[in-house]
Design a protein around this motif. Structure first.
Motif, short mmCIF file in Angstrom:
data_model
loop_
_atom_site.label_atom_id
_atom_site.label_comp_id
_atom_site.label_asym_id
_atom_site.label_seq_id
_atom_site.Cartn_x
_atom_site.Cartn_y
_atom_site.Cartn_z
N LEU A 69 0.81 -1.22 0.00
CA LEU A 69 0.00 0.00 0.00
C LEU A 69 0.85 1.27 0.00
N GLY A 70 2.12 1.14 0.31
CA GLY A 70 2.95 2.34 0.44
C GLY A 70 2.77 2.98 1.79
N ARG A 71 3.35 4.16 1.98
CA ARG A 71 3.20 4.84 3.27
C ARG A 71 3.38 6.34 3.08
N THR A 72 2.84 7.06 4.04
CA THR A 72 3.03 8.51 4.13
C THR A 72 3.60 8.80 5.50
N GLY A 73 4.89 9.03 5.56
CA GLY A 73 5.56 9.13 6.85
C GLY A 73 5.54 7.79 7.54
N VAL A 74 4.94 7.73 8.74
CA VAL A 74 4.83 6.46 9.46
C VAL A 74 3.44 5.86 9.32
N SER A 75 2.62 6.44 8.48
CA SER A 75 1.23 5.99 8.33
C SER A 75 0.98 5.50 6.92
N GLN A 76 -0.15 4.79 6.73
CA GLN A 76 -0.53 4.40 5.39
C GLN A 76 -1.19 5.58 4.69
#
Length: 304
Positions: free
Chosen positions: A24-31
Motif C-alpha cells: 500500500l505504500g506509506r506517508t511518513g509512518v502511516s498508510q
C-alpha cells in the motif's frame, strides 16, 4: 504535492495478482489516506452484507427462470425469528421453524400440500415469530414420508451471512449447473429458499424431502474484498445431527472469485461421485484434475 509525500511500496507490482491489501505504500509512518478510505469502505460493505435482508420474491423469480424444470421454489424460515436472533444463536439457524417443517413434510415426494397440512402451516405462519421461538422437534430429522419417491438432488439456497452473495450468484450459477447435469437423468427436488439459514439447515430439508444428496448454496462470511462470496456445501444422505466432516465445500463462487463454470464442473463431479460411492465429506476428494477457466485455458488443480 501528493506524489512527493507518498512513498510507493517497491513490491507494488505484486498487486496485479491479488485483491489482498499488500504494497500500500506509506506517508511518513502511516498508510496513505486513499488506502485508509478504501479499507473503511470495504469494511462498511462487509458489514452491510451481513445485515442486508434477502429479497425472497426476486430470488425466487430468478431461480425459477434459471431452472424451470425444477418447479416452483418453496420458501421456508429457520427457527431464528429475525436477524439479531440469527447472529446471536447459530443453533437456531440450523433448524427449521414448525411451519416450514409442516410444509416440507407435506411436499415430500413432490406431492401437493394436503388441505389439513396447508391449514396448519398457514396458522403457524400467521404467528411466525412465535412459531420460530418454539423448541425444535428432533423427530423431524427422519426421512420423507413412507412411500414417497426420494429425489436424487435437492438444492437449498440460504441467505447465510451475506444475502447479497446468493442474490447475485445463486440463479446464474444454477443456470450454468443445469446445463452440465441435464444428461444425468437425476430427479431434482423443488428448490428451497431459506431465510435466516445456516449450512446445517439443509440436512433437515433434505431429510424431509427424502433427497439422497443436498446442496446448500449460502452467503459466506464477508471478507474485506469479497462481500458477495457464495459457498456450496454437498451432503450425502442428509439428516439432522450431521457435522461438517460429512460435507464437501466449494468456496468463493462469484465472478471475481471461482467462476460459475469452474464451480459447476467441481460440483458436477462431486454429485456424480456421491451418487456412485454413496458418501461425501472427508472420504470424497475433488479429483477433477484440469479445470476449464477463462478464454479456453486450463489450470491444474494445485491440490493434486
Amino acid at each position: 504535492m501528493a506524489d512527493s509525500i507518498h512513498d510507493p511500496d517497491p513490491w507494488q507490482m505484486l498487486r496485479r495478482f491479488t485483491a489482498a491489501r499488500i504494497a500500500l505504500g506509506r506517508t511518513g509512518v502511516s498508510q496513505p489516506t486513499s488506502a485508509q478510505l478504501d479499507f473503511q469502505l470495504a469494511h462498511a460493505r462487509a458489514r452491510d452484507a451481513v445485515h442486508l435482508a434477502l429479497d425472497v420474491d426476486a430470488l425466487r423469480r430468478d431461480i425459477e427462470a434459471a431452472w424451470p424444470e425444477a418447479g416452483q421454489c418453496i420458501v421456508v424460515h429457520s427457527a431464528a425469528a429475525d436477524r439479531n436472533v440469527y447472529l446471536q444463536r447459530p443453533d437456531l439457524g440450523r433448524r427449521l421453524d414448525e411451519a416450514s417443517r409442516v410444509v416440507l413434510a407435506a411436499r415430500a415426494g413432490g406431492a401437493d400440500v394436503p388441505d389439513r397440512a396447508a391449514d396448519a402451516a398457514a396458522e403457524l405462519l400467521r404467528d411466525g415469530a412465535a412459531a420460530r421461538g418454539t423448541e425444535t422437534d428432533d423427530a423431524s430429522g427422519v426421512s420423507a414420508a413412507s412411500g414417497a419417491r426420494p429425489y436424487d438432488v435437492a438444492f437449498v439456497v440460504a441467505d447465510g451471512l451475506s444475502a447479497l452473495a446468493v442474490a447475485q450468484n445463486a440463479a446464474p450459477f444454477l443456470g450454468v449447473l443445469r446445463a452440465r447435469i441435464a444428461a444425468e437423468g437425476w430427479t431434482i427436488a423443488p428448490p428451497v429458499i431459506v431465510q435466516q439459514g445456516r449450512v446445517a439447515v439443509g440436512d433437515e430439508i433434505g431429510a424431509l424431502l427424502g433427497s439422497r444428496v443436498v446442496v446448500v448454496l449460502i452467503g459466506e462470511r464477508p471478507g474485506l474484498s469479497s462481500p458477495d462470496s457464495m459457498g456450496l456445501y454437498v451432503t450425502w444422505a442428509p439428516r439432522v445431527g450431521l457435522t461438517d466432516e460429512r460435507r464437501n465445500c466449494i468456496s468463493n463462487v462469484r465472478p471475481a472469485g471461482q467462476s460459475y463454470d469452474e464451480a459447476a464442473e467441481r460440483l458436477h463431479y462431486l454429485l456424480a461421485e456421491a451418487q456412485r460411492r454413496q458418501l461425501t465429506g472427508v472420504e470424497l476428494k475433488d479429483e477433477t484434475g484440469e479445470i476449464m477457466v477463462k478464454d479456453g485455458e486450463t489450470t491444474r488443480n494445485f491440490l493434486l
